[in-house]
Design a protein around this motif. Sequence first.
Motif, PDB file in Angstrom:
ATOM      1  N   ASP A 165       0.864  -1.176   0.000  1.00 25.14           N
ATOM      2  CA  ASP A 165       0.000   0.000   0.000  1.00 25.14           C
ATOM      3  C   ASP A 165       0.902   1.228   0.000  1.00 25.14           C
ATOM      4  OD1 ASP A 165      -2.002   1.901   0.351  1.00 25.14           O
ATOM      5  OD2 ASP A 165      -1.985   1.659   2.539  1.00 25.14           O
ATOM      6  N   ARG A 166       1.123   1.777  -1.174  1.00 23.49           N
ATOM      7  CA  ARG A 166       2.072   2.883  -1.302  1.00 23.49           C
ATOM      8  C   ARG A 166       1.598   4.120  -0.536  1.00 23.49           C
ATOM      9  NH1 ARG A 166       6.528   3.205  -4.237  1.00 23.49           N
ATOM     10  NH2 ARG A 166       6.034   1.261  -5.342  1.00 23.49           N
ATOM     11  N   SER A 167       0.282   4.274  -0.349  1.00 28.24           N
ATOM     12  CA  SER A 167      -0.233   5.459   0.339  1.00 28.24           C
ATOM     13  C   SER A 167       0.174   5.488   1.810  1.00 28.24           C
ATOM     14  CB  SER A 167      -1.755   5.537   0.210  1.00 28.24           C
ATOM     15  OG  SER A 167      -2.385   4.470   0.898  1.00 28.24           O
ATOM     16  N   SER A 168       0.312   4.332   2.428  1.00 28.39           N
ATOM     17  CA  SER A 168       0.724   4.271   3.834  1.00 28.39           C
ATOM     18  C   SER A 168       2.176   3.835   3.986  1.00 28.39           C
ATOM     19  CB  SER A 168      -0.158   3.286   4.606  1.00 28.39           C
ATOM     20  OG  SER A 168       0.049   1.951   4.152  1.00 28.39           O
ATOM     21  N   GLY A 169       2.750   3.279   2.929  1.00 27.06           N
ATOM     22  CA  GLY A 169       4.114   2.764   2.996  1.00 27.06           C
ATOM     23  C   GLY A 169       4.217   1.384   3.608  1.00 27.06           C
ATOM     24  N   ILE A 170       3.092   0.705   3.815  1.00 28.59           N
ATOM     25  CA  ILE A 170       3.093  -0.597   4.474  1.00 28.59           C
ATOM     26  C   ILE A 170       3.140  -1.709   3.436  1.00 28.59           C
ATOM     27  CG2 ILE A 170       1.864  -2.150   6.042  1.00 28.59           C
ATOM     28  CD1 ILE A 170       0.485   0.372   7.191  1.00 28.59           C
ATOM     29  N   ALA A 171       4.081  -2.625   3.611  1.00 28.87           N
ATOM     30  CA  ALA A 171       4.169  -3.824   2.781  1.00 28.87           C
ATOM     31  C   ALA A 171       3.703  -5.017   3.599  1.00 28.87           C
ATOM     32  CB  ALA A 171       5.597  -4.039   2.294  1.00 28.87           C
ATOM     33  N   PHE A 172       2.648  -5.661   3.139  1.00 29.84           N
ATOM     34  CA  PHE A 172       2.102  -6.842   3.809  1.00 29.84           C
ATOM     35  C   PHE A 172       2.734  -8.062   3.139  1.00 29.84           C
ATOM     36  CE2 PHE A 172      -0.996  -3.432   4.040  1.00 29.84           C
ATOM     37  CZ  PHE A 172      -1.356  -3.432   5.387  1.00 29.84           C
ATOM     38  N   VAL A 173       3.677  -8.694   3.825  1.00 30.12           N
ATOM     39  CA  VAL A 173       4.556  -9.656   3.156  1.00 30.12           C
ATOM     40  C   VAL A 173       4.516 -11.050   3.792  1.00 30.12           C
ATOM     41  CG1 VAL A 173       6.086  -7.941   2.139  1.00 30.12           C
ATOM     42  CG2 VAL A 173       6.506  -8.712   4.474  1.00 30.12           C
ATOM     43  N   GLY A 174       3.486 -11.347   4.561  1.00 21.74           N
ATOM     44  CA  GLY A 174       3.292 -12.707   5.037  1.00 21.74           C
ATOM     45  C   GLY A 174       4.505 -13.278   5.739  1.00 21.74           C
ATOM     46  N   ASP A 175       5.073 -14.361   5.180  1.00 24.71           N
ATOM     47  CA  ASP A 175       6.231 -15.021   5.773  1.00 24.71           C
ATOM     48  C   ASP A 175       7.527 -14.719   5.037  1.00 24.71           C
ATOM     49  OD1 ASP A 175       4.723 -16.169   7.750  1.00 24.71           O
ATOM     50  OD2 ASP A 175       4.621 -18.152   6.837  1.00 24.71           O
ATOM     51  N   THR A 176       7.463 -13.959   3.956  1.00 27.78           N
ATOM     52  CA  THR A 176       8.676 -13.686   3.193  1.00 27.78           C
ATOM     53  C   THR A 176       9.677 -12.881   4.002  1.00 27.78           C
ATOM     54  OG1 THR A 176       7.388 -13.726   1.152  1.00 27.78           O
ATOM     55  CG2 THR A 176       9.578 -12.794   1.012  1.00 27.78           C
ATOM     56  N   ALA A 177       9.197 -12.028   4.904  1.00 26.54           N
ATOM     57  CA  ALA A 177      10.098 -11.270   5.774  1.00 26.54           C
ATOM     58  C   ALA A 177      10.308 -11.958   7.116  1.00 26.54           C
ATOM     59  CB  ALA A 177       9.582  -9.845   5.984  1.00 26.54           C
ATOM     60  N   GLY A 178       9.906 -13.224   7.208  1.00 26.52           N
ATOM     61  CA  GLY A 178      10.261 -14.041   8.352  1.00 26.52           C
ATOM     62  C   GLY A 178       9.382 -13.870   9.567  1.00 26.52           C
ATOM     63  N   VAL A 179       9.895 -14.389  10.678  1.00 24.53           N
ATOM     64  CA  VAL A 179       9.241 -14.361  11.992  1.00 24.53           C
ATOM     65  C   VAL A 179      10.020 -13.419  12.890  1.00 24.53           C
ATOM     66  CG1 VAL A 179       8.729 -15.717  14.068  1.00 24.53           C
ATOM     67  CG2 VAL A 179       8.344 -16.714  11.792  1.00 24.53           C
ATOM     68  N   ARG A 180       9.306 -12.518  13.542  1.00 20.54           N
ATOM     69  CA  ARG A 180       9.915 -11.624  14.529  1.00 20.54           C
ATOM     70  C   ARG A 180       8.841 -11.278  15.537  1.00 20.54           C
ATOM     71  NH1 ARG A 180      12.632  -5.725  13.182  1.00 20.54           N
ATOM     72  NH2 ARG A 180      13.159  -5.118  15.334  1.00 20.54           N
ATOM     73  N   THR A 181       8.895 -11.878  16.689  1.00 22.82           N
ATOM     74  CA  THR A 181       7.774 -11.796  17.625  1.00 22.82           C
ATOM     75  C   THR A 181       7.864 -10.632  18.606  1.00 22.82           C
ATOM     76  OG1 THR A 181       8.794 -13.268  19.261  1.00 22.82           O
ATOM     77  CG2 THR A 181       7.502 -14.299  17.503  1.00 22.82           C
ATOM     78  N   GLY A 182       8.994  -9.951  18.646  1.00 21.63           N
ATOM     79  CA  GLY A 182       9.144  -8.843  19.585  1.00 21.63           C
ATOM     80  C   GLY A 182       9.997  -7.738  18.990  1.00 21.63           C
ATOM     81  N   ASP A 183      10.535  -6.880  19.875  1.00 26.09           N
ATOM     82  CA  ASP A 183      11.325  -5.745  19.414  1.00 26.09           C
ATOM     83  C   ASP A 183      12.766  -6.114  19.085  1.00 26.09           C
ATOM     84  OD1 ASP A 183       9.175  -3.999  19.671  1.00 26.09           O
ATOM     85  OD2 ASP A 183       9.631  -3.571  21.769  1.00 26.09           O
ATOM     86  N   SER A 184      13.245  -7.236  19.601  1.00 24.11           N
ATOM     87  CA  SER A 184      14.622  -7.643  19.330  1.00 24.11           C
ATOM     88  C   SER A 184      14.833  -7.772  17.821  1.00 24.11           C
ATOM     89  CB  SER A 184      14.925  -8.984  20.003  1.00 24.11           C
ATOM     90  OG  SER A 184      14.784  -8.891  21.405  1.00 24.11           O
ATOM     91  N   LEU A 185      15.970  -7.290  17.340  1.00 26.68           N
ATOM     92  CA  LEU A 185      16.254  -7.349  15.908  1.00 26.68           C
ATOM     93  C   LEU A 185      16.753  -8.753  15.572  1.00 26.68           C
ATOM     94  CD1 LEU A 185      16.385  -6.105  13.155  1.00 26.68           C
ATOM     95  CD2 LEU A 185      18.615  -5.121  13.733  1.00 26.68           C
ATOM     96  N   PHE A 186      15.786  -9.643  15.409  1.00 28.85           N
ATOM     97  CA  PHE A 186      16.086 -11.023  15.034  1.00 28.85           C
ATOM     98  C   PHE A 186      14.936 -11.522  14.178  1.00 28.85           C
ATOM     99  CE2 PHE A 186      16.120 -15.581  15.301  1.00 28.85           C
ATOM    100  CZ  PHE A 186      17.461 -15.920  15.280  1.00 28.85           C
ATOM    101  N   ALA A 187      15.176 -11.667  12.888  1.00 32.50           N
ATOM    102  CA  ALA A 187      14.160 -12.154  11.959  1.00 32.50           C
ATOM    103  C   ALA A 187      14.565 -13.550  11.511  1.00 32.50           C
ATOM    104  CB  ALA A 187      14.030 -11.228  10.757  1.00 32.50           C
ATOM    105  N   MET A 188      13.712 -14.510  11.782  1.00 33.13           N
ATOM    106  CA  MET A 188      14.005 -15.914  11.490  1.00 33.13           C
ATOM    107  C   MET A 188      13.141 -16.391  10.334  1.00 33.13           C
ATOM    108  SD  MET A 188      13.415 -19.096  14.081  1.00 33.13           S
ATOM    109  CE  MET A 188      12.915 -20.701  13.447  1.00 33.13           C
ATOM    110  N   ALA A 189      13.753 -17.140   9.429  1.00 36.25           N
ATOM    111  CA  ALA A 189      13.031 -17.659   8.271  1.00 36.25           C
ATOM    112  C   ALA A 189      12.260 -18.924   8.648  1.00 36.25           C
ATOM    113  CB  ALA A 189      14.009 -17.975   7.145  1.00 36.25           C
ATOM    114  N   PRO A 190      10.931 -18.934   8.467  1.00 35.23           N
ATOM    115  CA  PRO A 190      10.179 -20.176   8.647  1.00 35.23           C
ATOM    116  C   PRO A 190      10.322 -21.031   7.382  1.00 35.23           C
ATOM    117  CG  PRO A 190       8.673 -18.384   8.120  1.00 35.23           C
ATOM    118  CD  PRO A 190      10.066 -17.800   8.127  1.00 35.23           C
ATOM    119  N   THR A 191      10.824 -22.250   7.514  1.00 31.82           N
ATOM    120  CA  THR A 191      11.194 -23.035   6.332  1.00 31.82           C
ATOM    121  C   THR A 191      10.526 -24.413   6.311  1.00 31.82           C
ATOM    122  OG1 THR A 191      13.171 -23.897   7.449  1.00 31.82           O
ATOM    123  CG2 THR A 191      13.426 -21.863   6.157  1.00 31.82           C
ATOM    124  N   PRO A 192       9.198 -24.481   6.395  1.00 30.54           N
ATOM    125  CA  PRO A 192       8.552 -25.793   6.346  1.00 30.54           C
ATOM    126  C   PRO A 192       8.515 -26.347   4.926  1.00 30.54           C
ATOM    127  CG  PRO A 192       6.882 -24.105   6.335  1.00 30.54           C
ATOM    128  CD  PRO A 192       8.214 -23.393   6.476  1.00 30.54           C
TER     129      PRO A 192
END
Length: 305
Positions: A165-192
Motif C-alpha cells: 500500500d504505497r499510500s501508507s508505505g506498508i508492505a504486507f509480506v506474510g512469511d517472506t520477511a520471516g518471523v519476529r515476535t518482539g522488538d529484538s532485531l532477530f528475523a528468522m526464516a520459517p522453512t517448512p
Amino acid sequence: MDTLATGIIYIDLDFLGSKRIIATAIIQGAGRVALIDPGPTTCLETLRTALDVHGISIGDIASVFLTHIHLDHAGATGSLLRENPAIEVFVHERGAAHMVDPTKLLASAGRLYGDDMERLWGDVLPVPEARVRRLSGGERVDAGDREFEVAYLPGHASHHVGYFDRSSGIAFVGDTAGVRTGDSLFAMAPTPPPDIDVGAWKESIALIRAWRPSTLFITHFGPHEDVDPHLDSLLQHLDAMTETACQSLEGERADDDRKHAFVDEMRVYLQRHLPASEVALYDNAAPLTMCWLGLARYLRKRGTT
C-alpha cells in the motif's frame, strides 16, 4: 488491537491461547472491509470478536487477501465464505486450486501435523471458484479506498505474494520477511516443506526492498519499521539455518537423529540471539522440526548433500 495507519488496524488472533504468534490486518475504507491473512479456523471466534469491537461483521467483509495458502494464514477463508458468500478471495494462481478444493492441501498438512490437525487448524472449507481472484504478480488491486501493488514473492512458498500500500508505505509480506515476535532485531526464516527455495527467497527480499516500504507487516508478528536492518537480519539467519541443516545431513545417521541435531543446534543459536522469553515464541511460530524438514528437502533436491 493496534492501529497501523488511518483505516488499517491489526489484531492478535491469540493462536492456541498464545500472544504474538498470528496477526491479521484489517483494512477499512469506502464502505468496504478487507482482511489480509485471516488465520486458521481455530481463531475465527477471536477474529469475529475483534471485528465486533469495531462495529464490523463477517457480512461487511468485501475481500480477503491471502499472502499464501498455508493453514495458519488462510485456513479460515472457506468458513468466512460460508457466512458471507460475496467475499472475493485474492490468492496466487498456484494456490488458487487448493482453496477451491483443499483435499491435496489437507493431505499434505496431515502428513506433517498428524493427529494435531484439528487442534491446530480446525475446519478447512472450500472456497467457491467464482469468488477466487487469481494473481501472478504485477497487478494493482483495490482494497477499499486503497490500491495494493502485488508482487510474486516465492521462497517460503511457491505461491506466495505480497501487497504494498504505497499510500501508507506498508508492505504486507506474510512469511517472506520471516518471523519476529518482539522488538529484538532477530528475523528468522520459517522453512517448512514442501517448496522452500533459498535462492528465490533472497530474490523476493530484494523485490521487497525495491518497494522502499516504511513498514513491514508480517503475519508472525505485526509491524516493523526498521525495514533494511530487519531484512538484513533475515538474510543472515536464513544462511545460518541453511548451513546448520546442511551440516545435519553429513555422515551416516537416521533422519530422526539429523532432525534432532538441527533442532538442538538452532535452539542454542536462538538463545544466543534472543531473550529467553522469546525463544519459545519463535519455536511456536516456526517450529524448528518443520524448519529442518523443509530445508532438508530443499538441500537434497539440489544435490548439495
